[in-house]
Design a protein around this motif. Structure first.
Motif, PDB file in Angstrom:
ATOM      1  N   ARG A  68       2.331   1.677  -3.467  1.00  0.00           N
ATOM      2  CA  ARG A  68       1.317   2.175  -4.421  1.00  0.00           C
ATOM      3  C   ARG A  68       1.082   3.661  -4.246  1.00  0.00           C
ATOM      4  O   ARG A  68       1.007   4.391  -5.218  1.00  0.00           O
ATOM      5  N   SER A  69       0.989   4.105  -2.997  1.00  0.00           N
ATOM      6  CA  SER A  69       0.726   5.536  -2.761  1.00  0.00           C
ATOM      7  C   SER A  69       1.960   6.374  -3.103  1.00  0.00           C
ATOM      8  O   SER A  69       1.829   7.498  -3.588  1.00  0.00           O
ATOM      9  N   THR A  70       3.153   5.825  -2.908  1.00  0.00           N
ATOM     10  CA  THR A  70       4.378   6.538  -3.264  1.00  0.00           C
ATOM     11  C   THR A  70       4.482   6.668  -4.779  1.00  0.00           C
ATOM     12  O   THR A  70       4.836   7.730  -5.302  1.00  0.00           O
TER      13      THR A  70
ATOM     14  N   ALA B   5       1.968   6.718  -6.864  1.00  0.00           N
ATOM     15  CA  ALA B   5       0.920   7.619  -7.351  1.00  0.00           C
ATOM     16  C   ALA B   5       1.279   9.075  -7.100  1.00  0.00           C
ATOM     17  O   ALA B   5       0.842   9.955  -7.830  1.00  0.00           O
ATOM     18  N   ALA B   6       2.076   9.350  -6.076  1.00  0.00           N
ATOM     19  CA  ALA B   6       2.440  10.723  -5.759  1.00  0.00           C
ATOM     20  C   ALA B   6       3.426  11.313  -6.750  1.00  0.00           C
ATOM     21  O   ALA B   6       3.579  12.520  -6.843  1.00  0.00           O
TER      22      ALA B   6
ATOM     23  N   GLU C 276       0.835  -1.208   0.000  1.00  0.00           N
ATOM     24  CA  GLU C 276       0.000   0.000   0.000  1.00  0.00           C
ATOM     25  C   GLU C 276       0.866   1.253   0.000  1.00  0.00           C
ATOM     26  O   GLU C 276       0.571   2.224  -0.705  1.00  0.00           O
ATOM     27  N   ARG C 277       1.939   1.215   0.775  1.00  0.00           N
ATOM     28  CA  ARG C 277       2.845   2.376   0.813  1.00  0.00           C
ATOM     29  C   ARG C 277       3.494   2.585  -0.552  1.00  0.00           C
ATOM     30  O   ARG C 277       3.601   3.714  -1.029  1.00  0.00           O
TER      31      ARG C 277
END
Length: 71
Positions: free
Chosen positions: A65-67, A69-70, A62-63
């Motif tokens: 994926r969010s990294t 996307a940023a 999850e981390r």
């Protein structure tokens, strides 16, 4: 004879360097945004593969994926 050999080596070197550049057409260039999107999708697929294989934990996935996307 030396100058003929030097000229031949220079010609071969010139062709080796510039032949690939001349073959590549202007239509082959991918827009930067399309390239970035392709890289982003590849990264997400790699995260999913690593998660399925058990190489990373769910919170790490999850981390990641969010990294991704940023960016």
């Amino acid at each position: 004879m030396l100058w003929i050999i030097c000229a031949a080596l220079a010609a071969v070197t010139f062709l080796a360097i510039f032949a690939p550049l001349m073959r590549r057409g202007a239509g082959d260039v991918e827009p930067a945004a399309a390239y970035d999107l392709r890289v982003y999708r590849d990264q997400l697929r790699e995260v999913e593969r690593d998660l399925e294989r058990g190489l990373i934990a769910q919170p790490d996935a999850e981390r990641l994926r969010s990294t991704s996307a940023a960016r």
